[in-house]
Design a protein around this motif. Structure first.
Motif, PDB file in Angstrom:
ATOM      1  N   SER A 160      38.416  49.016  35.515  1.00  0.00           N
ATOM      2  CA  SER A 160      38.324  47.568  35.620  1.00  0.00           C
ATOM      3  C   SER A 160      39.350  46.903  34.713  1.00  0.00           C
ATOM      4  O   SER A 160      39.923  47.541  33.831  1.00  0.00           O
ATOM      5  N   LYS A 190      41.144  38.999  42.432  1.00  0.00           N
ATOM      6  CA  LYS A 190      39.875  39.608  42.867  1.00  0.00           C
ATOM      7  C   LYS A 190      40.058  40.351  44.185  1.00  0.00           C
ATOM      8  O   LYS A 190      39.591  41.476  44.341  1.00  0.00           O
ATOM      9  N   LYS A 203      39.934  44.416  44.587  1.00  0.00           N
ATOM     10  CA  LYS A 203      38.917  44.985  45.476  1.00  0.00           C
ATOM     11  C   LYS A 203      39.544  45.967  46.463  1.00  0.00           C
ATOM     12  O   LYS A 203      38.972  47.025  46.740  1.00  0.00           O
ATOM     13  N   ASP A 237      39.847  49.284  44.742  1.00  0.00           N
ATOM     14  CA  ASP A 237      38.646  49.758  44.040  1.00  0.00           C
ATOM     15  C   ASP A 237      38.756  49.611  42.524  1.00  0.00           C
ATOM     16  O   ASP A 237      38.294  50.452  41.765  1.00  0.00           O
ATOM     17  N   GLU A 271      37.705  46.964  39.535  1.00  0.00           N
ATOM     18  CA  GLU A 271      36.849  45.800  39.286  1.00  0.00           C
ATOM     19  C   GLU A 271      37.604  44.791  38.429  1.00  0.00           C
ATOM     20  O   GLU A 271      38.146  45.135  37.384  1.00  0.00           O
ATOM     21  N   ALA A 328      36.706  42.344  36.080  1.00  0.00           N
ATOM     22  CA  ALA A 328      35.476  42.005  35.362  1.00  0.00           C
ATOM     23  C   ALA A 328      35.431  40.553  34.909  1.00  0.00           C
ATOM     24  O   ALA A 328      34.350  39.961  34.847  1.00  0.00           O
TER      25      ALA A 328
END
Length: 166
Positions: free
Chosen positions: A93, A119, A123, A126, A128, A130
């Motif tokens: 992340s 974002k 995504k 894969d 994140e 945060a």
């Protein structure tokens, strides 16, 4: 027939310190404190800069990436370079941060657009995303929390007071 030479790509990553000694992010406040500790205090009130914390699955900090420096009122960020840094370090992340030299913690429309764009890009890989923080020496805004957090000193101790920035 002409022979073709192809470059072989090899991926590797080696940690330079034990996981236990790596700082851990618990919440937006601990992320803010980590960012402030690496931010150039001679520039935080001068020009916008953009940094990224790269985190493993347990939220330990792998490293910080200085993504861009801008002007007094904006910074242009290359999404691809941020994602390259995350992929090269095998980050689970990321937490992004940029400063507002004006001291204003309210996100601009461009800040909101950049957050949404990252974002979506994260995504797809894969990774994140945060949080995204807007920081000043006097506090921060967390997109993840949806709140601004202003520093308050009471009896020599520092506290953060949460409030809606709008």
């Amino acid at each position: 027939m002409t022979s073709t030479f192809l470059n072989e790509i090899q991926l590797s990553y080696k940690r330079s310190q034990p996981i236990q000694s790596m700082p851990k992010v618990h919440d937006s406040q601990s992320a803010y404190q980590l960012f402030i500790s690496v931010w150039n205090q001679n520039r935080i009130d001068l020009v916008e800069e953009f940094k990224v914390l790269l985190l493993n699955r347990a939220m330990h900090v792998i490293g910080v990436y200085h993504a861009a420096s801008g002007s007094t009122s904006g910074v242009v960020v290359d999404t691809k370079l941020i994602l390259v840094s995350a992929l090269k370090t095998n980050a689970h992340s990321i937490i992004m941060a940029h400063n507002h030299p004006s001291g204003n913690l309210k996100p601009s429309p461009q800040d909101c657009d950049q957050t949404q764009k990252m974002k979506i890009a994260c995504k797809a890989l894969d990774i994140e995303m945060a949080d995204h923080l807007i920081i000043t020496n006097d506090g921060y805004y967390s997109f993840g929390d949806g709140l601004s957090h202003e520093k308050k000193k009471i009896n020599g101790s520092v506290y953060f007071e949460c409030q809606q920035p709008f």
